[in-house]
Design an enzyme around this catalytic site. Structure first.
Site, PDB file in Angstrom:
ATOM      1  N   ILE A 153     -28.813  42.007  46.574  1.00 11.86           N
ATOM      2  CA  ILE A 153     -29.684  42.037  47.474  1.00 11.86           C
ATOM      3  C   ILE A 153     -29.708  42.210  48.307  1.00 11.86           C
ATOM      4  O   ILE A 153     -31.260  43.347  49.455  1.00 11.86           O
ATOM      5  CB  ILE A 153     -29.673  40.681  47.341  1.00 11.86           C
ATOM      6  CG1 ILE A 153     -30.436  40.029  46.007  1.00 11.86           C
ATOM      7  CG2 ILE A 153     -31.329  40.109  48.279  1.00 11.86           C
ATOM      8  CD1 ILE A 153     -30.404  38.760  46.100  1.00 11.86           C
ATOM      9  N   ASP A 172     -19.541  44.157  54.632  1.00 12.63           N
ATOM     10  CA  ASP A 172     -18.699  42.665  53.084  1.00 12.63           C
ATOM     11  C   ASP A 172     -17.603  43.129  52.372  1.00 12.63           C
ATOM     12  O   ASP A 172     -16.929  44.287  53.270  1.00 12.63           O
ATOM     13  CB  ASP A 172     -19.544  44.315  52.038  1.00 12.63           C
ATOM     14  CG  ASP A 172     -19.239  43.379  50.332  1.00 12.63           C
ATOM     15  OD1 ASP A 172     -18.660  42.809  49.916  1.00 12.63           O
ATOM     16  OD2 ASP A 172     -20.627  42.898  50.621  1.00 12.63           O
ATOM     17  N   GLU A 262     -31.768  20.147  50.001  1.00 14.90           N
ATOM     18  CA  GLU A 262     -32.897  20.457  49.965  1.00 14.90           C
ATOM     19  C   GLU A 262     -34.376  19.644  48.959  1.00 14.90           C
ATOM     20  O   GLU A 262     -33.855  19.762  48.316  1.00 14.90           O
ATOM     21  CB  GLU A 262     -33.116  21.631  49.196  1.00 14.90           C
ATOM     22  CG  GLU A 262     -32.657  22.746  49.359  1.00 14.90           C
ATOM     23  CD  GLU A 262     -32.503  24.530  48.701  1.00 14.90           C
ATOM     24  OE1 GLU A 262     -32.461  24.646  47.696  1.00 14.90           O
ATOM     25  OE2 GLU A 262     -31.464  25.168  49.456  1.00 14.90           O
ATOM     26  N   HIS A 283     -37.289  27.383  49.241  1.00 16.30           N
ATOM     27  CA  HIS A 283     -35.696  28.141  48.204  1.00 16.30           C
ATOM     28  C   HIS A 283     -36.666  29.115  46.626  1.00 16.30           C
ATOM     29  O   HIS A 283     -36.930  28.376  45.804  1.00 16.30           O
ATOM     30  CB  HIS A 283     -35.046  26.949  46.577  1.00 16.30           C
ATOM     31  CG  HIS A 283     -34.119  27.979  46.858  1.00 16.30           C
ATOM     32  ND1 HIS A 283     -32.540  27.583  47.002  1.00 16.30           N
ATOM     33  CD2 HIS A 283     -33.365  28.763  46.328  1.00 16.30           C
ATOM     34  CE1 HIS A 283     -31.258  27.737  46.214  1.00 16.30           C
ATOM     35  NE2 HIS A 283     -32.722  29.330  45.971  1.00 16.30           N
ATOM     36  N   GLY A 285     -36.916  32.522  46.921  1.00 13.21           N
ATOM     37  CA  GLY A 285     -35.991  33.661  46.590  1.00 13.21           C
ATOM     38  C   GLY A 285     -37.204  33.723  45.339  1.00 13.21           C
ATOM     39  O   GLY A 285     -37.168  35.408  45.285  1.00 13.21           O
ATOM     40  N   ALA A 286     -36.555  33.903  43.980  1.00 14.58           N
ATOM     41  CA  ALA A 286     -36.891  34.113  42.672  1.00 14.58           C
ATOM     42  C   ALA A 286     -37.833  33.687  41.653  1.00 14.58           C
ATOM     43  O   ALA A 286     -38.208  33.702  41.636  1.00 14.58           O
ATOM     44  CB  ALA A 286     -35.622  34.028  41.499  1.00 14.58           C
TER      45      ALA A 286
END
Ligand code: NAD
Length: 312
Positions: A153, A172, A262, A283, A285-286
């Site tokens: 991502i 990272d 959530e 939530h 995102g997908a």
């Protein structure tokens, strides 16, 4: 020989494609997208396979009851809602649909960044209420993005940001040099990233190593007036510290797709999301037609491959 039909439980809402495909094959499918953890605990013993998204938590006390469970399929990515250590100790395989929602989350990241920079949500509310105010915002072009967690991502988001005209910094634990080259960016230390970025994107996998990766120490280093975007998991940020920095104006805005609870339950969490310079999405995102279709395809492909590999 005749193999017994495998019992599959689907715990969260999935694309109908997944249900249809499973039913076509040798599976007994139970679809319970709203199942509560108590009921899950009471019924999990009869299942060979459990398919879930992020809502369902597979904790050790639930998995202890899952005496027949062989495969946990996460229809998506991020296995922080599964006790993977315990699953491993019981030889329960965990598969995911890695890569299925990359474009969707990347596009959301950019949308959130622009929304923060142009104060879009409050202006929309104003306009609808007849309040016509031209707020002055910021361009992304010419600014620096700092990406914490430069995986699938992260790279996909960076490609869009680069095309807008942004500089890319990344942090990272695994430095994918080929990927960073694609966007002409640089890997830097966490502190360098925080003190040089105008927009900080948190796209790191949640694990023990990344829990509260942004705490007081790190927040102190953040360049004053920067925007923070988080579509990974809330637990990577110390929320109470974030609230302080938002209130002081040091962080100019926060956009998030994920919360500690959530929907939120804690007072500080509710205070945080009620701020006009905070954008919250539930939530999603997908949650696109394309990603959910891919999630179904990738999950099933990986599941069937695992079943044949295990010879079950
Ligand atoms: P990925 O595995 O490709 O990338 C994650 C990156 O984080 C990797 O490069 C990894 O090396 C890095 N990382 C892990 N631990 C780290 C640490 N302690 N410090 C620094 N870097 C670390 O995963 P991805 O496909 O890019 O997805 C990233 C995350 O996004 C997922 O784990 C998930 O939590 C989240 N996600 C959210 C949604 C949503 O609906 N909002 C959808 C998909 C994924």
């Amino acid at each position: 020989g005749v193999t017994k039909k495998k019992n599959v439980l689907i715990c969260d809402k999935v694309d109908s494609l997944m249900l249809d495909e499973l039913k076509k094959r040798e599976f007994d499918v139970n679809y319970e997208p709203e199942i509560a953890s108590m009921k899950l605990k009471d019924s999990i013993e009869k299942y060979d396979i459990v398919i879930l998204r992020s809502r369902t938590k597979l904790t050790q006390d639930i998995l202890e009851k899952a005496v027949n469970l062989k495969i946990i399929a996460r229809a998506g990515i991020g296995v922080d809602n599964i006790d993977t250590k315990y699953a491993k100790s019981r030889n329960i395989q965990v598969i995911t649909a890695a890569g299925s929602s990359t474009h969707s989350v990347a596009e959301l990241n950019v949308a959130l960044a622009v929304s923060l920079a142009r104060n879009l949500i409050p202006l929309d509310i104003n306009s609808k209420n007849g309040i016509w105010i031209k707020d002055t915002g910021f361009e992304l072009s010419g600014k620096t993005s700092g990406i914490i967690g430069f995986g699938r991502i992260g790279l996909s988001t960076a490609k869009i940001l680069k095309s807008i005209g942004m500089e890319i910094l990344a942090y990272d634990i695994f430095e994918n040099q080929e990927a960073i080259k694609e966007v002409g960016g640089h890997f830097v230390s966490m502190n360098e990233l925080l003190s040089n970025s105008d927009f900080i994107f948190i796209l790191v996998t949640l694990s023990d190593s990344s829990s509260n990766i942004i705490g007081e120490e790190q927040m102190k280093m953040v360049k004053s007036g920067s925007f923070l975007i988080n579509t990974s998991r809330s637990e990577v940020i110390d929320g109470r510290v974030l609230l302080n920095y938002l209130e002081s104006g040091r962080i100019k805005g926060y956009a998030t797709d994920v919360l500690w609870n959530e929907p939120p339950t804690e007072e500080w969490e509710k205070t945080l999301i009620s701020k006009p310079n905070v954008i919250v999405t539930p939530h999603i995102g997908a949650q696109t037609v394309e990603a959910q279709k891919r999630v179904a395809e990738y999950t099933l492909n990986n599941l069937f491959a695992k079943i044949s590999e295990m010879g079950i």
